[in-house]
Design an enzyme around this catalytic site. Structure first.
Site, PDB file in Angstrom:
ATOM      1  NE  ARG A 146      20.315  -9.523   9.430  1.00  0.00           N
ATOM      2  CZ  ARG A 146      19.973  -8.573   8.275  1.00  0.00           C
ATOM      3  NH1 ARG A 146      21.464  -7.738   7.807  1.00  0.00           N
ATOM      4  NH2 ARG A 146      20.238  -9.242   7.252  1.00  0.00           N
ATOM      5  CB  SER A 156      22.090  -4.641   2.129  1.00  0.00           C
ATOM      6  OG  SER A 156      22.038  -4.967   3.056  1.00  0.00           O
ATOM      7  CD  GLU A 158      21.827 -11.590  -3.067  1.00  0.00           C
ATOM      8  OE1 GLU A 158      22.026 -10.367  -2.260  1.00  0.00           O
ATOM      9  OE2 GLU A 158      23.409 -11.677  -3.745  1.00  0.00           O
ATOM     10  CD1 TRP A 193      25.503  -8.969   2.728  1.00  0.00           C
ATOM     11  CD2 TRP A 193      24.095  -9.549   4.564  1.00  0.00           C
ATOM     12  NE1 TRP A 193      25.120  -9.850   2.409  1.00  0.00           N
ATOM     13  CE2 TRP A 193      24.152 -11.080   3.641  1.00  0.00           C
ATOM     14  CE3 TRP A 193      22.692  -9.974   5.637  1.00  0.00           C
ATOM     15  CZ2 TRP A 193      23.455 -11.890   4.031  1.00  0.00           C
ATOM     16  CZ3 TRP A 193      22.619 -11.014   6.051  1.00  0.00           C
ATOM     17  CH2 TRP A 193      22.469 -11.832   5.252  1.00  0.00           C
ATOM     18  CG  ASN A 226      26.336 -13.328  -3.248  1.00  0.00           C
ATOM     19  OD1 ASN A 226      25.545 -12.716  -1.697  1.00  0.00           O
ATOM     20  ND2 ASN A 226      25.757 -12.390  -4.055  1.00  0.00           N
ATOM     21  CG  ASP A 234      23.883 -16.062  -2.964  1.00  0.00           C
ATOM     22  OD1 ASP A 234      24.202 -15.038  -1.945  1.00  0.00           O
ATOM     23  OD2 ASP A 234      22.612 -15.513  -2.562  1.00  0.00           O
ATOM     24  CD1 TRP A 286      15.851 -15.448   9.539  1.00  0.00           C
ATOM     25  CD2 TRP A 286      15.786 -17.607   8.421  1.00  0.00           C
ATOM     26  NE1 TRP A 286      16.317 -15.291   8.413  1.00  0.00           N
ATOM     27  CE2 TRP A 286      16.663 -16.282   7.115  1.00  0.00           C
ATOM     28  CE3 TRP A 286      16.481 -18.876   7.919  1.00  0.00           C
ATOM     29  CZ2 TRP A 286      17.638 -16.768   6.175  1.00  0.00           C
ATOM     30  CZ3 TRP A 286      17.268 -19.301   6.467  1.00  0.00           C
ATOM     31  CH2 TRP A 286      17.255 -17.621   5.932  1.00  0.00           C
ATOM     32  CD1 TRP A 308      14.440 -15.310   0.758  1.00  0.00           C
ATOM     33  CD2 TRP A 308      16.942 -15.975   0.998  1.00  0.00           C
ATOM     34  NE1 TRP A 308      14.632 -15.716  -0.934  1.00  0.00           N
ATOM     35  CE2 TRP A 308      16.440 -16.268   0.284  1.00  0.00           C
ATOM     36  CE3 TRP A 308      18.281 -16.092   1.020  1.00  0.00           C
ATOM     37  CZ2 TRP A 308      17.398 -16.609  -1.370  1.00  0.00           C
ATOM     38  CZ3 TRP A 308      19.157 -17.095   0.284  1.00  0.00           C
ATOM     39  CH2 TRP A 308      18.467 -17.052  -1.349  1.00  0.00           C
TER      40      TRP A 308
HETATM   41  O1  LIG Z   1      24.176  -9.679  -0.285  1.00  0.00           O
HETATM   42  C1  LIG Z   1      23.831  -9.036  -0.158  1.00  0.00           C
HETATM   43  O2  LIG Z   1      23.736  -7.551   0.052  1.00  0.00           O
HETATM   44  C2  LIG Z   1      22.616  -9.778   0.467  1.00  0.00           C
HETATM   45  C3  LIG Z   1      22.010  -8.622   2.145  1.00  0.00           C
HETATM   46  C4  LIG Z   1      20.830  -9.158   3.027  1.00  0.00           C
HETATM   47  C5  LIG Z   1      20.112  -8.386   3.556  1.00  0.00           C
HETATM   48  O3  LIG Z   1      20.148  -7.091   4.003  1.00  0.00           O
HETATM   49  O4  LIG Z   1      19.339  -8.604   4.949  1.00  0.00           O
HETATM   50  C6  LIG Z   1      20.777 -10.631   2.349  1.00  0.00           C
HETATM   51  C7  LIG Z   1      21.362 -11.210   1.397  1.00  0.00           C
HETATM   52  N1  LIG Z   1      22.028 -10.971   0.411  1.00  0.00           N
HETATM   53  C8  LIG Z   1      21.668 -12.334   1.593  1.00  0.00           C
HETATM   54  O5  LIG Z   1      22.281 -13.151   0.333  1.00  0.00           O
HETATM   55  C9  LIG Z   1      20.492 -13.393   2.198  1.00  0.00           C
HETATM   56  O6  LIG Z   1      20.312 -14.756   2.611  1.00  0.00           O
HETATM   57  C10 LIG Z   1      19.669 -12.684   3.627  1.00  0.00           C
HETATM   58  C11 LIG Z   1      19.015 -13.443   4.751  1.00  0.00           C
HETATM   59  C12 LIG Z   1      18.483 -11.999   4.934  1.00  0.00           C
HETATM   60  C13 LIG Z   1      17.823 -12.206   6.324  1.00  0.00           C
HETATM   61  O7  LIG Z   1      17.670 -11.117   6.632  1.00  0.00           O
HETATM   62  O8  LIG Z   1      16.755 -13.362   6.398  1.00  0.00           O
HETATM   63  N2  LIG Z   1      19.408 -10.827   4.413  1.00  0.00           N
HETATM   64  C14 LIG Z   1      19.851 -11.952   3.271  1.00  0.00           C
END
Ligand SMILES: O=C(O)c1cc(C(=O)O)c2c(n1)C(=O)C(=O)c1cc(C(=O)O)[nH]c1-2
Length: 581
Positions: free
Chosen positions: A109, A168, A171, A237, A255, A297, A473, A537
């Site tokens: 980002r 990050s 998960e 993150w 989460n 989540d 998005w 995502w």
């Molecule tokens: O909990 C995390 O560590 C984590 C990291 C990231 C990430 O680093 O992109 C996302 C998510 N969760 C997440 O839940 C999520 O919906 C998500 C969408 C995106 C994206 O860039 O589109 N990253 C992430």
């Protein structure tokens, strides 16, 4: 940081991904306005040479533009006085295996700038400070261990003499933390974990408050079973905001890990929480947990937007946050008092509201509908029709606020889900997800899964709302020209009237937009810039070339139709009015 404050004041430059410390994403520039934006033209373009989701936006410092890419996180310095010629290029060497622990595409980002340094936070968690003039590396430091599931996608924020940095990996059971590094030398100054003992979270049991009351001793430890807090998630993150007057840094935690709620009884503090920390010491001033014991989540990292507005006749320092869980929260950012909390996504059904009665023992907590619990009959059961989906009613793509209209401009996702939790054992560096998802369009939107709305946070109502075919998005940008820009997953850059939402301009860029629109001045002209490159995502199916419909935690199937509108790309498009206007 004095340099950042000076450079963000006019809107001519862009040194932060959040546009300003307050995260308003409002630009005072007004050369391009509601009357002339329809004549916007492409001024120049630049291919990044990388084909994954392009989140974030380029920076502009003086006559130089800094463009970043997804993994492998290349940085280009482009000469704006010389037709975008490449002044220098920085290409980090990173081990490819970090890709395996990144949950949601190999996105980044974006960069930040302060005091002659460009800061890059790589996927493998290495933070690099580059000399803005030459691209030479001044310092670098590792913020986490990818072998244990840590990675990075977020930007960083320079605050005074420190760099605020997140991580990050919720998960993968990473225990989230916020860290401050010395801006000049790169050493760690403080680190505050999201879970665990008070000393490691930098909590003062007497002085750190939630909803006006001290959190007390061991507020996190008491909310987990045994030592589950050690693998409890709460990653960091998302975005950071800063109030120089209060000297507080604001952010949200992700989460709890695993997604399977049956496996982790308790409130799982302080996951899904808004935290305000002293920028010098890191000590938490106040916290507010939005989704205690998250069963869906509903990661809480979305941006905190800082505004000054009148509440009950009094000018009040506010923090407004559009959470994944479908509720918009407005708090007094000095005290942490909860002033408003209501649904901005009307299909949200997991809770009917937030308890706003200060006398109630459940003050501040969501009023859950047991019908949408994902543990009421235990594991290996498919719980259906939950809204919003884990993608959230809004994910990380930031909203904007215009002080002219006093409205927030919010990119939204309208998806519901079926959720099947399953038992998962923690293995370091492996996914610790524990749920299978299937996502489908929310009812009442004729199959569209996105929208863009103007929201009055104090009244708690939408002033206008525009449907979009797919989840939006891309981050919004509001300007003093009375317009709001955003991008779509099909690849449209759109400009709409800030008051009415009426579309004033659209241009189809080469790939889906998951980046954030930005604007700047150069040689007396205002420019608008946006990165295209489908991914994140929502776009993971295309970006990662997934085949199984269930891949990408259900996103591959949910956004399958996207391949009829766009394909992979990695391009910057810069717009301006015709010369002489
Ligand atoms: O909990 C995390 O560590 C984590 C990291 C990231 C990430 O680093 O992109 C996302 C998510 N969760 C997440 O839940 C999520 O919906 C998500 C969408 C995106 C994206 O860039 O589109 N990253 C992430």
């Amino acid at each position: 940081n004095g340099d950042v404050l000076k450079r963000t004041a006019t809107g001519a430059e862009q040194v932060l991904q959040t546009v300003d410390y307050a995260n308003t994403r409002f630009s005072p520039l007004r050369q391009i306005d509601a009357g002339n934006v329809s004549r916007l033209q492409v001024a120049w373009t630049f291919s990044t040479g990388v084909l994954r989701g392009h989140e974030g936006a380029p920076l502009v410092v003086g006559d130089v533009m800094y463009v970043h890419t997804p993994f492998p996180n290349v940085v280009y310095a482009l000469d704006l006085k010389n037709e975008g010629r490449i002044l220098w290029k920085y290409e980090p060497r990173q081990k490819k295996d970090v890709a395996a622990v990144m949950c949601c595409d190999l996105v980044n980002r974006g960069l930040a700038y302060a005091d002659g340094l460009v800061f890059l936070h790589q996927a493998d968690t290495t933070i690099v400070a580059l000399d803005a003039k030459t691209g030479a590396k001044r310092w670098s430091v590792a913020n986490g261990d990818p072998a244990l599931g840590a990675s990075n996608t977020a930007t960083v924020m320079p605050v005074k003499d420190k760099l605020i940095v997140g991580i990050s990996g919720a998960e993968a059971g990473v225990r989230g933390h916020l860290s401050a590094y010395d801006l000049k030398a790169g050493h760690l100054v403080w680190r505050a974990y999201s879970t665990g003992p008070d000393a490691e979270m930098l909590f003062d049991p007497e002085k750190t408050t939630e909803l006006g009351k001290p959190v007390g001793r061991d507020s996190s430890l008491k909310s987990w079973s045994g030592d589950q807090w050690k693998i409890g998630g709460g990653a960091t993150w998302g975005w950071f905001a800063y109030d120089p007057k209060l000297n507080l840094v604001y952010y949200g935690t992700a989460n709890p890990a695993t997604w399977n709620p049956t496996q982790r009884p308790g409130d799982n503090r302080w996951s899904d929480t808004i935290i305000a920390r002293d920028a010098d010491t890191g000590v938490a001033r106040w916290v507010y947990q939005m989704t205690p014991h998250d069963e869906w989540d509903y990661d809480g990292v979305n941006e905190m937007i800082l505004t000054e507005q009148e509440v009950d006749g009094k000018p009040t320092p506010l923090l407004t946050h559009f959470d994944r869980n479908g509720f918009a929260y407005t708090l007094n950012r000095e005290t942490g008092a909860l002033l408003r909390a209501g649904k901005y996504e009307t299909t949200a059904n997991w809770a009917s509201g937030i308890n706003l009665d200060p006398q109630s023992p459940t003050y501040g907590r969501p009023k859950r509908d047991p019908a949408y619990s994902t543990e009421r009959e235990g594991e290996d059961v498919t719980y259906t029709g939950i809204c919003p989906s884990s993608l959230g009613a809004k994910n990380q793509q930031p909203a904007a606020f215009s002080p002219q209209t006093r409205l927030f401009y919010v990119p939204v996702t309208r998806m519901c889900m079926d959720y099947e939790p399953f038992h998962v054992d923690y293995v370091p560096g492996q996914p610790y997800v524990g749920a299978t998802l299937s996502m489908h369009p929310a009812p009442g939107n004729e199959g569209s899964t996105g929208g863009f709305l103007a929201w009055d946070a104090l009244k708690g109502e939408a002033v206008w709302s525009k449907p979009e075919l797919f989840s939006v998005w891309s981050g919004a940008l509001a300007t003093a020209g009375g317009i709001v820009f955003y991008g779509t997953l099909e690849g449209w850059l759109k400009a709409v009237d800030a008051k009415t939402g009426q579309e004033l301009y659209r241009f189809k860029t080469p790939s889906g937009i998951v980046g954030n629109v930005t604007t700047f001045m150069q040689g007396g002209r205002q420019y608008v810039a946006v990165l295209s490159g489908v991914g994140g995502w929502a776009g993971i199916g295309l970006a990662a070339g997934l085949s199984d419909p269930g891949d990408g935690s259900g996103a591959n199937e949910a956004y399958a139709a996207l391949n009829q509108y766009t394909a992979l790309g990695g391009q910057l498009t810069v717009f301006a009015l015709p010369k002489g206007e």
